[in-house]
Scaffold this active site. Sequence first.
Site, PDB file in Angstrom:
ATOM      1  N   SER A 140       0.847  -1.192   0.000  1.00  0.00           N
ATOM      2  CA  SER A 140       0.000   0.000   0.000  1.00  0.00           C
ATOM      3  C   SER A 140       0.882   1.241   0.000  1.00  0.00           C
ATOM      4  O   SER A 140       2.036   1.197   0.437  1.00  0.00           O
ATOM      5  CB  SER A 140      -0.887   0.007   1.252  1.00  0.00           C
ATOM      6  OG  SER A 140      -1.523   1.256   1.430  1.00  0.00           O
ATOM      7  N   TYR A 153      -1.618   0.146  10.551  1.00  0.00           N
ATOM      8  CA  TYR A 153      -1.739  -0.286   9.155  1.00  0.00           C
ATOM      9  C   TYR A 153      -0.472   0.086   8.378  1.00  0.00           C
ATOM     10  O   TYR A 153       0.033  -0.716   7.587  1.00  0.00           O
ATOM     11  CB  TYR A 153      -2.967   0.359   8.518  1.00  0.00           C
ATOM     12  CG  TYR A 153      -3.232  -0.066   7.091  1.00  0.00           C
ATOM     13  CD1 TYR A 153      -3.743  -1.332   6.816  1.00  0.00           C
ATOM     14  CD2 TYR A 153      -2.987   0.797   6.027  1.00  0.00           C
ATOM     15  CE1 TYR A 153      -3.993  -1.725   5.503  1.00  0.00           C
ATOM     16  CE2 TYR A 153      -3.242   0.420   4.722  1.00  0.00           C
ATOM     17  CZ  TYR A 153      -3.743  -0.843   4.458  1.00  0.00           C
ATOM     18  OH  TYR A 153      -3.983  -1.229   3.165  1.00  0.00           O
TER      19      TYR A 153
END
Length: 263
Positions: A140, A153
Amino acid sequence: MTARLFITGASSGIGRAVALAYAADGASLFLLGRDQTRLDASADACRAAGAADVATAVADVRDRDAMARLVESANETRPIDILVANAGVATGLSPGQVLETPEAVRAMMAINVNGVFNTVEPAITAMCARGAGHIAIVGSMAGVRSLPYSPAYCAAKASVHMWADCLRGRLAAHGVRVSLIVPGFVETPMAARTKSWQPGAMSDQQAARIIKRGLERRRPVIAFPQYMYYAMRFFTLLPSGLVDGVMRRFHVEVPETSEREAS
């Protein structure tokens, strides 16, 4: 011969879109997900799109033994050409919240980090033995530069970014390719839960086309949109306090994952 793919998180979002993109080429697919109904729907869509054959399994990537058995089973039918470690969940902070729920953080790390290890590790020996295979790990933009509204995250994605980089250098001598996929904002059910400005957002079908093209061209890093990737890398070169201050000005709400650490 058409490709044989093993894809986790294939019941929705990027995983499903990648499966459909390869199905159109007549690929052989082994799809994993946790929701039987959605997984069956993905499989049916892939068959309709032209997949040569589609096998499915309901599985939790946190279960190391189960994942090892599934990878072995998939290889017995026909060696895996491309393994896509895609399954993941997001969690973060809403305005005014300072600390992420520890149980939610640990559950997310178990899925996003251990789940990647559990998916990829069982395939490495077999791929190295035959001197062929392609491992694709979905990271990501959050793994490129830290974001103050999604600390755990970011940590998870940074971990798999580094692991993918290490694997790529190590496995190349054995004929095994490794690609790190670095998406920006993709219109998926997970992204829809995040309330923020989403520059460069694209459909999961468009993302799948970029991923497929990148894998076909054997790119070590498949990042999109590229301007965002290079911007995030540039931010890592700027003073941390400056970038942190700018980031804090954006209104972002990242819902906490419903997952919880197993007792």
